[in-house]
Design a protein around this motif. Structure first.
Motif, mmCIF file in Angstrom:
data_model
loop_
_atom_site.group_PDB
_atom_site.id
_atom_site.type_symbol
_atom_site.label_atom_id
_atom_site.label_comp_id
_atom_site.label_asym_id
_atom_site.label_seq_id
_atom_site.Cartn_x
_atom_site.Cartn_y
_atom_site.Cartn_z
ATOM 1 N N ILE A 73 -20.994 -2.885 -26.144
ATOM 2 C CA ILE A 73 -21.496 -1.552 -26.505
ATOM 3 C C ILE A 73 -20.837 -0.503 -25.617
ATOM 4 C CG2 ILE A 73 -23.535 -0.059 -26.509
ATOM 5 C CD1 ILE A 73 -25.196 -2.528 -27.237
ATOM 6 N N TRP A 74 -20.797 -0.788 -24.321
ATOM 7 C CA TRP A 74 -20.184 0.141 -23.376
ATOM 8 C C TRP A 74 -18.687 0.291 -23.667
ATOM 9 C CZ3 TRP A 74 -22.702 2.147 -18.757
ATOM 10 C CH2 TRP A 74 -21.854 2.914 -17.947
ATOM 11 N N LEU A 75 -18.005 -0.823 -23.857
ATOM 12 C CA LEU A 75 -16.567 -0.787 -24.121
ATOM 13 C C LEU A 75 -16.256 0.042 -25.359
ATOM 14 C CD1 LEU A 75 -13.630 -1.788 -23.667
ATOM 15 C CD2 LEU A 75 -14.240 -3.802 -25.040
ATOM 16 N N MET A 76 -16.988 -0.198 -26.431
ATOM 17 C CA MET A 76 -16.694 0.477 -27.694
ATOM 18 C C MET A 76 -17.013 1.970 -27.635
ATOM 19 S SD MET A 76 -15.352 -1.754 -29.704
ATOM 20 C CE MET A 76 -15.585 -1.267 -31.427
ATOM 21 N N PRO A 99 -20.892 -4.666 -13.467
ATOM 22 C CA PRO A 99 -22.110 -5.449 -13.678
ATOM 23 C C PRO A 99 -23.385 -4.639 -13.471
ATOM 24 C CG PRO A 99 -20.504 -6.741 -12.461
ATOM 25 C CD PRO A 99 -19.950 -5.355 -12.561
ATOM 26 N N ALA A 100 -23.392 -3.734 -12.499
ATOM 27 C CA ALA A 100 -24.579 -2.917 -12.234
ATOM 28 C C ALA A 100 -24.836 -1.938 -13.377
ATOM 29 C CB ALA A 100 -24.413 -2.157 -10.924
ATOM 30 N N GLU A 101 -23.794 -1.342 -13.906
ATOM 31 C CA GLU A 101 -23.942 -0.415 -15.036
ATOM 32 C C GLU A 101 -24.455 -1.154 -16.266
ATOM 33 O OE1 GLU A 101 -20.450 2.868 -14.074
ATOM 34 O OE2 GLU A 101 -19.910 0.934 -14.973
ATOM 35 N N ALA A 102 -23.897 -2.339 -16.523
ATOM 36 C CA ALA A 102 -24.326 -3.127 -17.674
ATOM 37 C C ALA A 102 -25.787 -3.539 -17.536
ATOM 38 C CB ALA A 102 -23.445 -4.359 -17.830
ATOM 39 N N LYS A 103 -26.199 -3.912 -16.342
ATOM 40 C CA LYS A 103 -27.579 -4.334 -16.111
ATOM 41 C C LYS A 103 -28.550 -3.190 -16.358
ATOM 42 C CE LYS A 103 -30.639 -6.355 -12.609
ATOM 43 N NZ LYS A 103 -30.726 -6.856 -11.213
ATOM 44 N N LEU A 104 -28.194 -1.991 -15.903
ATOM 45 C CA LEU A 104 -29.077 -0.839 -16.079
ATOM 46 C C LEU A 104 -29.161 -0.443 -17.552
ATOM 47 C CD1 LEU A 104 -30.851 1.075 -14.486
ATOM 48 C CD2 LEU A 104 -28.868 2.590 -14.194
ATOM 49 N N LEU A 105 -28.031 -0.441 -18.244
ATOM 50 C CA LEU A 105 -28.049 -0.132 -19.674
ATOM 51 C C LEU A 105 -28.855 -1.172 -20.434
ATOM 52 C CD1 LEU A 105 -27.165 1.461 -22.151
ATOM 53 C CD2 LEU A 105 -25.011 0.170 -22.141
ATOM 54 N N GLU A 106 -28.687 -2.424 -20.082
ATOM 55 C CA GLU A 106 -29.426 -3.489 -20.759
ATOM 56 C C GLU A 106 -30.933 -3.318 -20.566
ATOM 57 O OE1 GLU A 106 -28.658 -8.145 -21.444
ATOM 58 O OE2 GLU A 106 -28.949 -7.614 -19.346
ATOM 59 N N ASN A 129 -42.836 8.749 -20.644
ATOM 60 C CA ASN A 129 -42.913 7.636 -21.584
ATOM 61 C C ASN A 129 -41.559 6.927 -21.683
ATOM 62 O OD1 ASN A 129 -41.286 9.188 -23.370
ATOM 63 N ND2 ASN A 129 -43.110 10.106 -24.316
ATOM 64 N N ILE A 130 -41.465 6.003 -22.616
ATOM 65 C CA ILE A 130 -40.250 5.206 -22.760
ATOM 66 C C ILE A 130 -39.035 6.073 -23.061
ATOM 67 C CG2 ILE A 130 -40.785 4.752 -25.195
ATOM 68 C CD1 ILE A 130 -38.843 2.440 -22.778
ATOM 69 N N ASP A 131 -39.213 7.107 -23.873
ATOM 70 C CA ASP A 131 -38.086 7.979 -24.213
ATOM 71 C C ASP A 131 -37.606 8.751 -22.991
ATOM 72 O OD1 ASP A 131 -38.060 7.426 -27.091
ATOM 73 O OD2 ASP A 131 -39.973 8.480 -27.120
ATOM 74 N N GLY A 132 -38.561 9.230 -22.189
ATOM 75 C CA GLY A 132 -38.176 9.947 -20.987
ATOM 76 C C GLY A 132 -37.475 9.059 -19.980
ATOM 77 N N ALA A 133 -37.939 7.809 -19.857
ATOM 78 C CA ALA A 133 -37.354 6.885 -18.884
ATOM 79 C C ALA A 133 -35.975 6.391 -19.320
ATOM 80 C CB ALA A 133 -38.287 5.702 -18.663
ATOM 81 N N THR A 134 -35.832 6.048 -20.596
ATOM 82 C CA THR A 134 -34.509 5.609 -21.054
ATOM 83 C C THR A 134 -33.523 6.775 -21.031
ATOM 84 O OG1 THR A 134 -35.205 5.928 -23.367
ATOM 85 C CG2 THR A 134 -35.341 3.694 -22.476
ATOM 86 N N ALA A 135 -34.029 7.987 -21.264
ATOM 87 C CA ALA A 135 -33.162 9.161 -21.185
ATOM 88 C C ALA A 135 -32.607 9.317 -19.772
ATOM 89 C CB ALA A 135 -33.921 10.412 -21.596
ATOM 90 N N VAL A 136 -33.432 9.037 -18.768
ATOM 91 C CA VAL A 136 -32.952 9.067 -17.388
ATOM 92 C C VAL A 136 -31.788 8.100 -17.218
ATOM 93 C CG1 VAL A 136 -33.527 8.453 -15.013
ATOM 94 C CG2 VAL A 136 -35.125 9.828 -16.353
ATOM 95 N N ILE A 137 -31.956 6.890 -17.728
ATOM 96 C CA ILE A 137 -30.902 5.883 -17.578
ATOM 97 C C ILE A 137 -29.630 6.295 -18.308
ATOM 98 C CG2 ILE A 137 -30.234 3.528 -18.238
ATOM 99 C CD1 ILE A 137 -33.027 2.626 -17.493
ATOM 100 N N PHE A 138 -29.779 6.724 -19.556
ATOM 101 C CA PHE A 138 -28.592 7.113 -20.324
ATOM 102 C C PHE A 138 -27.852 8.263 -19.635
ATOM 103 C CE2 PHE A 138 -31.175 5.628 -24.215
ATOM 104 C CZ PHE A 138 -30.750 4.325 -24.027
ATOM 105 N N ALA A 139 -28.617 9.240 -19.141
ATOM 106 C CA ALA A 139 -27.996 10.382 -18.477
ATOM 107 C C ALA A 139 -27.358 9.975 -17.158
ATOM 108 C CB ALA A 139 -29.027 11.481 -18.246
ATOM 109 N N GLU A 140 -28.046 9.139 -16.384
ATOM 110 C CA GLU A 140 -27.491 8.675 -15.110
ATOM 111 C C GLU A 140 -26.198 7.891 -15.318
ATOM 112 O OE1 GLU A 140 -28.332 9.247 -12.043
ATOM 113 O OE2 GLU A 140 -30.383 10.027 -12.102
ATOM 114 N N LEU A 141 -26.106 7.195 -16.440
ATOM 115 C CA LEU A 141 -24.906 6.402 -16.735
ATOM 116 C C LEU A 141 -23.799 7.225 -17.387
ATOM 117 C CD1 LEU A 141 -26.516 3.066 -18.001
ATOM 118 C CD2 LEU A 141 -25.373 3.475 -15.813
ATOM 119 N N GLY A 142 -24.076 8.502 -17.652
ATOM 120 C CA GLY A 142 -23.035 9.376 -18.168
ATOM 121 C C GLY A 142 -22.927 9.459 -19.677
#
Length: 279
Positions: free
Chosen positions: A43-46, A54-61, A205-218
């Motif tokens: 997913i990240w590659l595409m 590995p750390a980025e993949a773990k957080l996205l997962e 909530n879940i949307d706010g928390a996953t949004a943090v991760i997506f934004a932190e990962l760029g």
């Protein structure tokens, strides 16, 4: 081949190159990728152009795992199960569900990334964190509406159990130096400002928390919705298949013995004079 240049350039892509006997994705041979990288890595590659650490993949997962399902009462899951009972196959159930993941049901993650980005923009303009969050909330409510995306939950009223786990993962990644933590700080400032205004906590909530991760990962804001669609599709597939095994035919949102609330005109007779010439 020059005579076909207009055909070749009709579609241009940096994602895939192939010829008979060869398939390369972002420059990597598919034969090398198979068995050597995970699905989250793909997913990240595409979407990003190279493989994650590995750390980025773990957080996205972590974010993708957290969002797979929220029960048959979730509209995307419910419509998939109903679709199956109406005769659609799994592909129809999946497409029906994903098409529901728009601004209201499925778009909060994208909106939350935008909100956190607005906080960051206010900080860049010279505001401290509390003021930046307050301005971001005010601007959002003036421009979009009173609902602040990523906070509060009509089912998990005392707190979404998924959010703290995800935020802990972000904090661990920050301490390890893989993310900055700036978007997590913005989200927490939004939560603090909402508490000050409401007199009670409106938990992330879940949307706010996953949004943090997506934004932190760029990932840009629109990708947050796309990633959520990938995640929720797993739950949709599971529910659609389960419903296929359970059977059922033309199942609506409630059992047939229950009726909707009718708010129209009382039963009335048709006036024959008004019906003349209509037949």
């Amino acid at each position: 081949m020059d005579g076909f240049k207009d055909v070749q350039e009709w579609w241009t892509t940096a994602i895939i190159d192939m010829e008979p006997g060869r398939i390369d994705l972002r420059g990597y041979g598919i034969d090398e990728l198979i068995g050597n990288v995970g699905f989250v890595d793909m997913i990240w590659l595409m979407t990003r152009g190279d493989l994650p650490s590995p750390a980025e993949a773990k957080l996205l997962e972590s974010a993708l795992v957290a969002s797979v399902d929220h029960g048959p009462q979730a509209p995307s899951i419910a419509v998939a199960r109903m679709a199956v009972t109406c005769g659609l196959g799994l592909n129809g159930a999946l497409s029906s569900a994903v098409n529901l993941l728009d601004d209201v049901h499925g778009g909060a993650g994208e909106q939350a990334v935008r909100l956190y980005s607005n906080v960051q923009a206010n900080i860049a303009a010279g505001d401290d964190m509390p003021l930046a969050a307050a301005k971001a909330i005010d601007d959002w409510q003036n421009e979009v509406g009173k609902i602040i995306p990523g906070f509060g939950h009509r089912f998990h009223k005392d707190g979404d159990p998924r959010a703290p786990v995800l935020l802990s993962a972000v904090e661990a990644a920050r301490l390890d130096g893989f993310v900055s933590g700036t978007y997590a700080a913005a989200a927490k400032a939004i939560e603090a400002e909402l508490k000050a205004r409401k007199g009670r906590i409106i938990p992330m909530n879940i949307d706010g928390a996953t949004a943090v991760i997506f934004a932190e990962l760029g990932f840009p804001a629109p990708m947050a919705r796309g990633l959520f669609c990938i995640s929720r599709s797993v739950g949709v597939l599971a529910h659609a298949w389960e419903q296929t095994q359970q059977g059922g035919r033309n199942k609506g949102p409630t059992p047939p013995k229950y009726r909707w609330a009718y708010t129209g005109a009382k039963k009335r007779a048709l006036n024959p004079k008004n019906a003349e010439g209509r037949a």
